[in-house]
Motif scaffolding. Structure first.
Motif, PDB file in Angstrom:
ATOM      1  N   ILE A 183       5.448  35.168  31.057  1.00 24.78           N
ATOM      2  CA  ILE A 183       4.786  33.868  30.840  1.00 24.78           C
ATOM      3  C   ILE A 183       3.137  33.653  30.195  1.00 24.78           C
ATOM      4  CG2 ILE A 183       4.507  32.042  32.720  1.00 24.78           C
ATOM      5  CD1 ILE A 183       7.225  32.878  31.914  1.00 24.78           C
ATOM      6  N   PRO A 184       3.585  33.377  29.816  1.00 26.34           N
ATOM      7  CA  PRO A 184       1.940  32.999  29.126  1.00 26.34           C
ATOM      8  C   PRO A 184       1.199  32.351  29.055  1.00 26.34           C
ATOM      9  CG  PRO A 184       3.604  32.314  26.742  1.00 26.34           C
ATOM     10  CD  PRO A 184       4.159  32.726  28.210  1.00 26.34           C
ATOM     11  N   TYR A 185      -0.389  32.210  28.985  1.00 27.93           N
ATOM     12  CA  TYR A 185      -1.028  30.895  29.497  1.00 27.93           C
ATOM     13  C   TYR A 185      -2.268  30.837  28.149  1.00 27.93           C
ATOM     14  CZ  TYR A 185      -4.904  33.979  31.023  1.00 27.93           C
ATOM     15  OH  TYR A 185      -5.884  34.684  31.653  1.00 27.93           O
ATOM     16  N   LYS A 186      -2.853  29.454  27.675  1.00 31.39           N
ATOM     17  CA  LYS A 186      -4.088  29.499  27.208  1.00 31.39           C
ATOM     18  C   LYS A 186      -4.527  28.483  27.724  1.00 31.39           C
ATOM     19  CE  LYS A 186      -5.300  29.383  22.418  1.00 31.39           C
ATOM     20  NZ  LYS A 186      -5.109  29.112  21.464  1.00 31.39           N
ATOM     21  N   ASN A 187      -5.440  27.823  28.325  1.00 32.00           N
ATOM     22  CA  ASN A 187      -6.066  26.886  29.246  1.00 32.00           C
ATOM     23  C   ASN A 187      -7.423  27.452  29.211  1.00 32.00           C
ATOM     24  OD1 ASN A 187      -6.161  28.456  31.713  1.00 32.00           O
ATOM     25  ND2 ASN A 187      -3.462  27.575  32.310  1.00 32.00           N
ATOM     26  N   THR A 188      -8.421  26.641  30.556  1.00 32.41           N
ATOM     27  CA  THR A 188      -9.662  26.957  30.718  1.00 32.41           C
ATOM     28  C   THR A 188      -9.859  28.435  31.373  1.00 32.41           C
ATOM     29  OG1 THR A 188      -9.090  25.125  32.874  1.00 32.41           O
ATOM     30  CG2 THR A 188      -9.948  24.516  30.729  1.00 32.41           C
ATOM     31  N   TYR A 189      -8.745  28.659  32.293  1.00 32.13           N
ATOM     32  CA  TYR A 189      -9.084  30.128  32.765  1.00 32.13           C
ATOM     33  C   TYR A 189      -9.235  31.145  31.138  1.00 32.13           C
ATOM     34  CZ  TYR A 189      -8.252  27.136  36.789  1.00 32.13           C
ATOM     35  OH  TYR A 189      -8.520  26.448  37.198  1.00 32.13           O
ATOM     36  N   GLY A 190      -8.233  31.002  30.013  1.00 29.74           N
ATOM     37  CA  GLY A 190      -8.824  32.086  29.375  1.00 29.74           C
ATOM     38  C   GLY A 190      -7.046  31.801  28.523  1.00 29.74           C
ATOM     39  N   SER A 191      -6.599  32.637  28.156  1.00 31.39           N
ATOM     40  CA  SER A 191      -5.353  33.076  27.492  1.00 31.39           C
ATOM     41  C   SER A 191      -4.862  34.625  27.568  1.00 31.39           C
ATOM     42  CB  SER A 191      -5.477  32.998  26.224  1.00 31.39           C
ATOM     43  OG  SER A 191      -5.844  34.450  25.432  1.00 31.39           O
ATOM     44  N   GLY A 192      -3.351  35.146  28.169  1.00 31.42           N
ATOM     45  CA  GLY A 192      -2.641  36.279  27.829  1.00 31.42           C
ATOM     46  C   GLY A 192      -1.138  35.603  28.571  1.00 31.42           C
ATOM     47  N   LEU A 193      -0.992  36.618  29.836  1.00 26.17           N
ATOM     48  CA  LEU A 193      -0.095  36.586  30.458  1.00 26.17           C
ATOM     49  C   LEU A 193       0.134  36.742  32.201  1.00 26.17           C
ATOM     50  CD1 LEU A 193       2.154  39.850  29.052  1.00 26.17           C
ATOM     51  CD2 LEU A 193       2.215  37.226  28.994  1.00 26.17           C
ATOM     52  N   LEU A 194       0.676  35.396  32.922  1.00 26.44           N
ATOM     53  CA  LEU A 194       0.614  35.390  34.077  1.00 26.44           C
ATOM     54  C   LEU A 194       0.295  36.168  35.285  1.00 26.44           C
ATOM     55  CD1 LEU A 194      -0.212  32.663  35.873  1.00 26.44           C
ATOM     56  CD2 LEU A 194       2.504  32.537  35.802  1.00 26.44           C
ATOM     57  N   ALA A 195       1.623  36.928  34.751  1.00 25.74           N
ATOM     58  CA  ALA A 195       1.659  37.961  35.713  1.00 25.74           C
ATOM     59  C   ALA A 195       0.274  38.660  35.882  1.00 25.74           C
ATOM     60  CB  ALA A 195       2.359  39.369  35.122  1.00 25.74           C
ATOM     61  N   GLU A 196      -0.639  39.501  34.733  1.00 27.00           N
ATOM     62  CA  GLU A 196      -2.082  39.733  34.386  1.00 27.00           C
ATOM     63  C   GLU A 196      -3.682  38.866  35.113  1.00 27.00           C
ATOM     64  OE1 GLU A 196      -4.677  43.119  31.823  1.00 27.00           O
ATOM     65  OE2 GLU A 196      -3.314  41.225  30.710  1.00 27.00           O
ATOM     66  N   TRP A 197      -2.801  37.984  35.271  1.00 18.58           N
ATOM     67  CA  TRP A 197      -3.990  37.062  35.731  1.00 18.58           C
ATOM     68  C   TRP A 197      -4.191  36.980  37.072  1.00 18.58           C
ATOM     69  CZ3 TRP A 197      -4.714  32.756  38.744  1.00 18.58           C
ATOM     70  CH2 TRP A 197      -5.746  31.886  38.583  1.00 18.58           C
ATOM     71  N   VAL A 198      -2.520  36.657  37.619  1.00 15.63           N
ATOM     72  CA  VAL A 198      -2.547  36.515  39.057  1.00 15.63           C
ATOM     73  C   VAL A 198      -3.049  38.135  40.054  1.00 15.63           C
ATOM     74  CG1 VAL A 198      -0.947  36.406  40.934  1.00 15.63           C
ATOM     75  CG2 VAL A 198      -0.852  35.630  39.152  1.00 15.63           C
ATOM     76  N   ILE A 199      -2.924  39.022  39.011  1.00 16.34           N
ATOM     77  CA  ILE A 199      -2.831  40.374  39.647  1.00 16.34           C
ATOM     78  C   ILE A 199      -4.369  40.577  39.682  1.00 16.34           C
ATOM     79  CG2 ILE A 199      -3.262  42.769  38.939  1.00 16.34           C
ATOM     80  CD1 ILE A 199      -0.153  42.556  38.076  1.00 16.34           C
ATOM     81  N   ALA A 200      -5.068  40.094  38.801  1.00 20.08           N
ATOM     82  CA  ALA A 200      -6.683  40.023  38.635  1.00 20.08           C
ATOM     83  C   ALA A 200      -7.351  39.154  39.810  1.00 20.08           C
ATOM     84  CB  ALA A 200      -6.924  39.623  37.632  1.00 20.08           C
ATOM     85  N   ASN A 201      -7.110  38.472  39.916  1.00 14.76           N
ATOM     86  CA  ASN A 201      -7.534  37.191  40.957  1.00 14.76           C
ATOM     87  C   ASN A 201      -7.074  37.268  42.494  1.00 14.76           C
ATOM     88  OD1 ASN A 201      -9.165  35.189  38.689  1.00 14.76           O
ATOM     89  ND2 ASN A 201      -7.511  35.649  37.083  1.00 14.76           N
ATOM     90  N   THR A 202      -6.370  38.447  42.553  1.00 12.60           N
ATOM     91  CA  THR A 202      -6.050  38.595  44.018  1.00 12.60           C
ATOM     92  C   THR A 202      -6.477  39.977  44.836  1.00 12.60           C
ATOM     93  OG1 THR A 202      -3.769  39.279  43.138  1.00 12.60           O
ATOM     94  CG2 THR A 202      -3.940  36.528  43.828  1.00 12.60           C
ATOM     95  N   ALA A 203      -6.404  39.832  46.028  1.00 15.21           N
ATOM     96  CA  ALA A 203      -6.321  41.225  46.607  1.00 15.21           C
ATOM     97  C   ALA A 203      -5.565  42.220  46.346  1.00 15.21           C
ATOM     98  CB  ALA A 203      -7.017  41.296  47.566  1.00 15.21           C
ATOM     99  N   GLY A 204      -4.534  41.982  45.787  1.00 15.09           N
ATOM    100  CA  GLY A 204      -3.354  42.520  45.398  1.00 15.09           C
ATOM    101  C   GLY A 204      -2.155  41.358  45.849  1.00 15.09           C
ATOM    102  N   VAL A 205      -0.835  41.974  45.205  1.00 18.41           N
ATOM    103  CA  VAL A 205       0.497  41.101  44.953  1.00 18.41           C
ATOM    104  C   VAL A 205       1.634  42.197  45.555  1.00 18.41           C
ATOM    105  CG1 VAL A 205      -0.765  40.087  42.814  1.00 18.41           C
ATOM    106  CG2 VAL A 205       1.043  42.010  42.355  1.00 18.41           C
TER     107      VAL A 205
END
Length: 293
Positions: A183-205
């Motif tokens: 799942i790609p994203y491109k918005n005010t949070y940047g761009s990339g893949l949603l999985a990587e974004w969620v992993i980066a913005n939580t303590a763990g998944v």
């Protein structure tokens, strides 16, 4: 046979160098996680001893417990205190697809307010060890009608949760399907893949890697495992035990617990060299209790 399988999983996990790379020495590796979801907290209201006995019998050290405002704070306090005494950390669990709807984040506000109130009123040995979100935005109607907006709303919700949990010093974790790496994203949070974004913005998944064989589980989490390793984050691999109409490969309901533990041991062995691999989670207490041996 079942006990041997459980011991095998825990023994393999205990040998791993887990946690964030560069922060933990091999001799100081944290305990590997063996977790579950407890969606019905009335189970411990009605039978606290039985619920705790089941959790302890499975060698668990982490439980995600659903928050129900109809349950007295004292019931949560009693359960958490006894779980903690047994070496089990309890995370406050909540979330729903509707949380990503317009103004849906009011539900997050109410949840975090409840957790903050509970933490403030509870003794240290009865407090939650963290917060665990299960939102599943792909089940919200907007996922199909306006995915970009729904993805952004989900990201905004996690950022708000991250800020909120930081105020009372609790780690934030989230459930995530294995296919978020598509799942790609491109918005005010940047761009990339949603999985990587969620992993980066939580303590763990906790990845919902709902398959019934080690080779399939290993394959569907490999991208997330690489992402987490690169980011210095942790991943818990989740599997299903409930009966489902989504297909027999989704769950271990047909194969039973001994086979499940055998496959989880194989997953642990495969990812033993990856410091991002933190352990496993079995979904969920209710269906696990009725799983065949």
């Amino acid at each position: 046979m079942l006990k041997k399988a459980v011991v095998m999983v825990m023994a393999i996990c205990s040998l791993m160098a887990l946690g964030n790379p560069g922060q933990v020495q091999a001799s100081e590796a944290p305990q590997s996680v063996r977790a579950t979801w407890l969606w019905n907290p009335w189970m411990f209201v009605n039978d606290e001893a039985g619920t705790l006995a089941f959790i302890e019998s499975k060698g668990l050290n982490k439980v995600y417990v659903q928050i129900d405002r109809d349950i007295p704070l004292s019931a949560y306090g009693s359960f958490i205190g006894k779980a903690k005494a047994a070496g089990i950390g309890v995370y406050a669990l909540d979330g729903a697809p509707s949380w990503v709807a317009p103004k849906g984040d009011i539900n997050l506000d109410r949840f975090l307010a409840w957790v903050a109130d509970y933490q403030g009123k509870s003794a240290e040995n009865a407090r939650f060890a963290g917060v665990h979100l299960d939102v599943e935005p792909y089940l919200y109607s907007g996922w199909n009608t306006n995915r970009a907006a729904t993805v952004k709303s989900f990201q905004a919700l996690l950022k708000k949760a991250q800020t909120g949990t930081a105020k009372f010093a609790l780690p934030l974790e989230a459930d995530m399907p294995f296919w978020f790496d598509e799942i790609p994203y491109k918005n005010t949070y940047g761009s990339g893949l949603l999985a990587e974004w969620v992993i980066a913005n939580t303590a763990g998944v906790a990845i919902m890697a709902y398959r019934d064989s080690a080779p399939m589980i290993i394959d569907i989490v490999k991208n997330e495992m690489a992402m987490a390793e690169r980011l210095g984050k942790s991943v818990i691999v989740g599997v299903e035990t409930g009966v489902t109409d989504e297909g027999s490969i989704i769950t271990f309901a047909e194969e039973g617990e001994a086979f499940m533990n055998q496959e989880l041991a194989a997953v642990a062995a495969h990812y033993a060299g990856n410091p991002a691999y933190r352990g496993i989670a079995v979904h969920h207490v209710g269906s696990w209790m009725t799983l065949q041996p």
